[in-house]
Design a protein around this motif. Sequence first.
Motif, PDB file in Angstrom:
ATOM      1  N   CYS A 138      44.635  61.809  32.478  1.00  0.00           N
ATOM      2  CA  CYS A 138      44.992  60.856  33.538  1.00  0.00           C
ATOM      3  C   CYS A 138      45.745  61.507  34.698  1.00  0.00           C
ATOM      4  O   CYS A 138      46.094  60.847  35.668  1.00  0.00           O
ATOM      5  CB  CYS A 138      45.796  59.694  32.974  1.00  0.00           C
ATOM      6  SG  CYS A 138      44.823  58.663  31.869  1.00  0.00           S
ATOM      7  N   HIS A 169      41.047  58.900  38.609  1.00  0.00           N
ATOM      8  CA  HIS A 169      40.026  58.232  37.797  1.00  0.00           C
ATOM      9  C   HIS A 169      40.176  56.723  37.986  1.00  0.00           C
ATOM     10  O   HIS A 169      41.194  56.243  38.477  1.00  0.00           O
ATOM     11  CB  HIS A 169      40.192  58.597  36.313  1.00  0.00           C
ATOM     12  CG  HIS A 169      41.481  58.152  35.734  1.00  0.00           C
ATOM     13  ND1 HIS A 169      42.687  58.760  36.026  1.00  0.00           N
ATOM     14  CD2 HIS A 169      41.770  57.131  34.895  1.00  0.00           C
ATOM     15  CE1 HIS A 169      43.664  58.144  35.381  1.00  0.00           C
ATOM     16  NE2 HIS A 169      43.138  57.139  34.694  1.00  0.00           N
ATOM     17  N   HIS A 198      39.426  52.495  36.612  1.00  0.00           N
ATOM     18  CA  HIS A 198      39.345  51.574  35.485  1.00  0.00           C
ATOM     19  C   HIS A 198      38.783  50.239  35.967  1.00  0.00           C
ATOM     20  O   HIS A 198      38.933  49.875  37.123  1.00  0.00           O
ATOM     21  CB  HIS A 198      40.726  51.296  34.883  1.00  0.00           C
ATOM     22  CG  HIS A 198      41.380  52.479  34.277  1.00  0.00           C
ATOM     23  ND1 HIS A 198      41.049  52.959  33.030  1.00  0.00           N
ATOM     24  CD2 HIS A 198      42.363  53.282  34.731  1.00  0.00           C
ATOM     25  CE1 HIS A 198      41.806  54.007  32.741  1.00  0.00           C
ATOM     26  NE2 HIS A 198      42.609  54.227  33.770  1.00  0.00           N
ATOM     27  N   THR A 234      51.196  53.406  36.285  1.00  0.00           N
ATOM     28  CA  THR A 234      50.733  53.103  34.931  1.00  0.00           C
ATOM     29  C   THR A 234      50.454  51.608  34.823  1.00  0.00           C
ATOM     30  O   THR A 234      50.921  50.820  35.654  1.00  0.00           O
ATOM     31  CB  THR A 234      51.802  53.486  33.897  1.00  0.00           C
ATOM     32  OG1 THR A 234      52.981  52.706  34.161  1.00  0.00           O
ATOM     33  CG2 THR A 234      52.137  54.976  33.941  1.00  0.00           C
ATOM     34  N   GLU A 277      43.793  47.728  30.930  1.00  0.00           N
ATOM     35  CA  GLU A 277      43.305  48.924  31.603  1.00  0.00           C
ATOM     36  C   GLU A 277      41.942  49.324  31.036  1.00  0.00           C
ATOM     37  O   GLU A 277      41.093  49.872  31.733  1.00  0.00           O
ATOM     38  CB  GLU A 277      44.307  50.058  31.432  1.00  0.00           C
ATOM     39  CG  GLU A 277      43.934  51.304  32.198  1.00  0.00           C
ATOM     40  CD  GLU A 277      44.985  52.377  32.121  1.00  0.00           C
ATOM     41  OE1 GLU A 277      45.946  52.300  32.908  1.00  0.00           O
ATOM     42  OE2 GLU A 277      44.864  53.262  31.257  1.00  0.00           O
TER      43      GLU A 277
END
Length: 149
Positions: free
Chosen positions: A25, A29, A31, A106, A135
Motif C-alpha cells: 500500500c 492503488h 479500491h 487509511t 475498503e
Amino acid sequence: MAKIRVTKKFHFEMAHVLYEYDGLCRNIHGHTYNMEVTLLGEIREEQGHPKDGMVIDFGKLKQLVKDKIVNVYDHSLVVSKIYADKNQDYLLKATERLIVHDFQPTSENMCVYFAKVLQQELPEDVSLYSIRLYETPTSYAEWFAEDNK
C-alpha cells in the motif's frame, strides 16, 4: 417516543497511497469503497405531513452524502500532506482529482474524517450513529458515536 436507526449504502472508487508503509500500500492503488451511513432519531409523528413516519427522508440523506463525500472522493487520489509535499510535481501530472489531508489516508482515518463532515451537516433532530467504510469486500473500518463521546 421510539428511537430508530436508518441506514443508507453508498459506493465510490478512490485511490490512495500510504506514505512509508511497509507493504504494497506504499504504492498508489485504488479500491472500490462501500460505505454504510447510519443515523439515529425519532420517527416523525405528524399526520398529514409529507415526512410523517420518517426519521429522515432517504433522498435527503442520499443527497447529503453524495454532495459532501461521494462526489468529492469518487475517482480521486487521496494522499497525506507529507506525501504530497515530497511528490508534488509527479502528483500534479498524474491526476486532476487530488485530495491532500493532514493524515495518512487509511480507511480508519477516512472513516473518522467522514464522520466529522457528516456531523456538521445533519439536521438537528437526527444524529450520526455509525459509519462503516469497506475498503475491500472483507475489510472495513467502523466509527460509532458512542465510542467517540
